[in-house]
Motif scaffolding. Structure first.
Motif, short mmCIF file in Angstrom:
data_model
loop_
_atom_site.label_atom_id
_atom_site.label_comp_id
_atom_site.label_asym_id
_atom_site.label_seq_id
_atom_site.Cartn_x
_atom_site.Cartn_y
_atom_site.Cartn_z
N TRP A 61 0.95 -1.42 -0.06
CA TRP A 61 0.15 -0.08 -0.04
C TRP A 61 0.77 1.35 0.04
CZ3 TRP A 61 -0.22 -3.79 3.87
CH2 TRP A 61 0.70 -3.49 4.96
N PRO A 62 0.45 2.38 -0.35
CA PRO A 62 1.17 3.61 -0.40
C PRO A 62 1.38 4.05 1.10
CG PRO A 62 -1.02 4.37 -1.08
CD PRO A 62 -1.01 2.74 -1.12
N VAL A 63 2.74 4.47 1.22
CA VAL A 63 3.09 4.96 2.60
C VAL A 63 2.33 6.08 2.96
CG1 VAL A 63 5.50 3.84 2.34
CG2 VAL A 63 5.02 6.36 1.79
N LEU A 64 2.05 6.39 4.12
CA LEU A 64 1.75 7.60 4.89
C LEU A 64 2.86 8.46 5.10
CD1 LEU A 64 -1.36 7.21 7.09
CD2 LEU A 64 -1.46 7.72 4.86
N ARG A 65 2.92 9.56 5.06
CA ARG A 65 4.02 10.50 5.54
C ARG A 65 3.44 11.54 6.45
NH1 ARG A 65 9.08 10.06 1.73
NH2 ARG A 65 7.99 8.92 -0.18
N LEU A 66 4.38 12.10 7.47
CA LEU A 66 4.00 13.17 8.38
C LEU A 66 4.62 14.46 7.52
CD1 LEU A 66 2.46 14.44 10.83
CD2 LEU A 66 4.81 13.79 12.05
N GLY A 115 7.09 15.24 -4.99
CA GLY A 115 6.39 15.83 -4.27
C GLY A 115 5.76 15.04 -2.83
N ASN A 116 6.40 14.02 -3.01
CA ASN A 116 6.06 13.05 -1.73
C ASN A 116 7.28 13.25 -0.54
OD1 ASN A 116 3.65 11.64 -2.62
ND2 ASN A 116 5.21 10.40 -4.11
N VAL A 117 6.82 14.08 0.44
CA VAL A 117 7.74 14.60 1.24
C VAL A 117 7.34 14.12 2.77
CG1 VAL A 117 8.43 16.55 -0.22
CG2 VAL A 117 6.66 16.89 1.30
N GLY A 118 8.52 14.25 3.72
CA GLY A 118 8.19 14.14 5.03
C GLY A 118 8.44 12.94 5.44
N ARG A 119 8.39 12.50 6.82
CA ARG A 119 8.73 11.44 7.48
C ARG A 119 7.72 10.18 7.14
NH1 ARG A 119 7.39 9.81 13.03
NH2 ARG A 119 6.98 11.77 13.59
N ILE A 120 8.21 9.07 6.66
CA ILE A 120 7.50 7.72 6.36
C ILE A 120 7.07 7.44 7.72
CG2 ILE A 120 7.45 5.36 5.49
CD1 ILE A 120 9.34 6.50 3.20
N LEU A 121 5.65 6.99 7.92
CA LEU A 121 4.90 6.59 9.05
C LEU A 121 4.58 4.97 8.71
CD1 LEU A 121 2.59 9.40 9.57
CD2 LEU A 121 4.78 8.88 10.97
#
Length: 495
Positions: free
Chosen positions: A291-296, A314-320
């Motif tokens: 599944w696609p990751v979530l990012r904070l 454009g997929n930026v931030g911390r992977i959760l």
């Protein structure tokens, strides 16, 4: 964090996108010009916002892949590759859109003449090749596919103030890398405040069984089988999609989490999958669940901050990673289920639902303690002590013949209103994936969201929650699949 480092070839399409992305990368991140503020706008913020509302925010292209059916098997690989090239073209055009705001402000025909017009021509050439490949393989291509070549510009749903940021990545204080405190580090590519909702504002029991979101198994076959495959402790990430874009590096344009099979990339064969290691506790389950990751979006630079599929798109931030990943197979309301064929591929949800519409959307967002409240097109704001929940209930009716189809959907179907399968389809165990996350609740104030979380997406999908999706390839051995079927049909709860 790491990623799947298996050596892969780089197709020409990926090189083209890489070139486009390289033009936009600077200062360690993507220079995403603000979608909603023109370089020439002056005056109070509310005037800027109002005039910006009509500006094009993203590119909306008809999904050619969804319209394909009857593609001969020997043309599938070529057609999937052409569709992946088409996705790369959209990404390149979107990046061009996002980095030419000054030119757009000075010329109302700029987007049409320099972005959408050339994009239509390139898409037309690919559609012609797809038709030729289908015909050469003995199929009959749809003569009307040419009508899907043209794309449109879509204005912003919710403009955000630019706070002085202009279209060339500079503000009054000098260059800022195309980012400011209100754009979450991605140039206002989303999510925006309107993408979030307080879970208390969601009506209880407002969702029905459309697209399989209600659990099966209340009647005919009531057992369950749960497989424990962990939460990606091995940090297996990549931006491929083995189902939708086999053989294409970065075919997803966003990063996936993987559990189960440990040999997952665009170039994995069925033999590779069958011989791979698995993170599942039951070693007979080498299925791949992704599944696609979530990012904070908190300013963290991840391992992929400058890579395609990550920050460069454009997929930026911390992977959760999820705190829990519950994978359960359940039955059918009307009768027994039959075994899934090995290497059956299922995609549920639509990664392009923001532009495609919600016909195939199948995301469900909620909070622990509030799971009678489900929402598809918003991210939930959970109260203190509650966790974010993503749920995907897969199609559970199989055509009895094919492990895949040209659009990766036609060989599967959701149950009908009575819980049974459509004519010509038979019930198989339904996969239900429930992912639970510990996420700090974002703050929404004055129409702005700070430190939001978001699902990774194709760039032009703007991280909308409705684009959430989930993928599965069955690689259970025959003994285990028979055990799954027996447990479900006998009403037992097994694991």
């Amino acid at each position: 964090m790491g990623r799947n480092t298996r050596k892969r070839r780089t197709p020409l399409a990926a090189k083209v996108v890489a070139g486009a992305a390289a033009l936009a990368v600077g200062g360690g991140g993507l220079v995403w010009a603000n979608f909603h503020a023109s370089a020439h706008e002056e005056g109070p913020a509310h005037h800027r916002t109002r005039s910006a509302a009509a500006q094009v925010a993203t590119i909306d292209c008809p999904d050619v892949g969804q319209q394909l059916s009857g593609v001969p098997d020997r043309a599938r690989g070529e057609v999937d590759g052409e569709l992946a090239t088409m996705d790369s073209q959209i990404t390149e055009a979107y990046q061009r859109l996002a980095t030419t705001r000054r030119a757009q402000a000075g010329d109302p025909q700029f987007v049409q003449n320099t972005i959408l017009g050339p994009l239509k021509d390139r898409r037309k050439a690919i559609i012609d090749r797809i038709q030729l490949e289908i015909d050469r393989a003995g199929g009959r291509a749809d003569d009307n596919l040419d009508q899907l070549a043209g794309c449109q510009g879509r204005p912003a749903e919710q403009p955000q103030n630019g706070d002085g940021q202009n279209g060339d990545g500079q503000n009054g204080d000098g260059q800022d890398g195309g980012q400011n405190q209100d754009d979450n580090g991605n140039g206002a590519a989303g999510p925006v405040a309107d993408d979030f909702i307080d879970i208390n504002d969601v009506e209880p029991n407002s969702r029905d069984s459309e697209n399989g979101l209600a659990a099966n198994g209340d009647g005919g076959s009531t057992g369950t089988f749960t497989t424990d495959c962990g939460v990606n402790e091995n940090n297996l990430f990549n931006s491929d999609n083995l189902i939708a874009a086999p053989g294409v590096d970065n075919g997803a344009h966003h990063v996936h989490d993987y559990v189960g099979n440990q040999d997952n990339d665009a170039f994995s064969s069925d033999e590779d999958l069958a011989n791979a290691d698995t993170s599942c506790r039951n070693q007979g389950d080498r299925s791949t669940y992704y599944w696609p990751v979530l990012r904070l979006q908190d300013g963290t630079e991840e391992f992929d901050a400058n890579e395609l599929g990550g920050g460069a798109e454009g997929n930026v931030g911390r992977i959760l990673k999820p705190a829990q990943a519950e994978l359960k197979f359940v039955g059918n309301q009307q009768g027994d289920v039959v075994a899934m064929p090995k290497f059956l591929r299922i995609i549920t949800g639509d990664a392009k639902s923001f532009t495609n519409g919600d016909a195939n959307a199948n995301s469900s967002w909620s909070c622990t303690g509030f799971e009678d409240r489900q929402v598809t097109d918003k991210y939930p704001l959970c109260p203190e002590g509650s966790q974010v929940v993503r749920t995907s209930n897969f199609q559970s009716c199989w055509d009895g013949q094919n492990i895949d189809s040209a659009n990766h959907r036609d060989h599967m179907a959701f149950v009908q209103e009575d819980g049974g399968c459509p004519n010509g389809f038979q019930a198989i165990p339904q996969l239900q994936v429930r992912l639970v996350y510990d996420i700090p609740t974002p703050t929404v104030e004055n129409g702005q969201v700070r430190n939001p979380y978001a699902v990774d997406s194709f760039p032009e999908q703007l991280h909308k929650p409705i684009t959430d999706h989930n993928d599965f390839i069955n690689v259970m051995d025959e003994d285990l699949m028979n055990e799954v079927v027996d447990c479900i049909n006998s009403g037992e709860d097994c694991q």
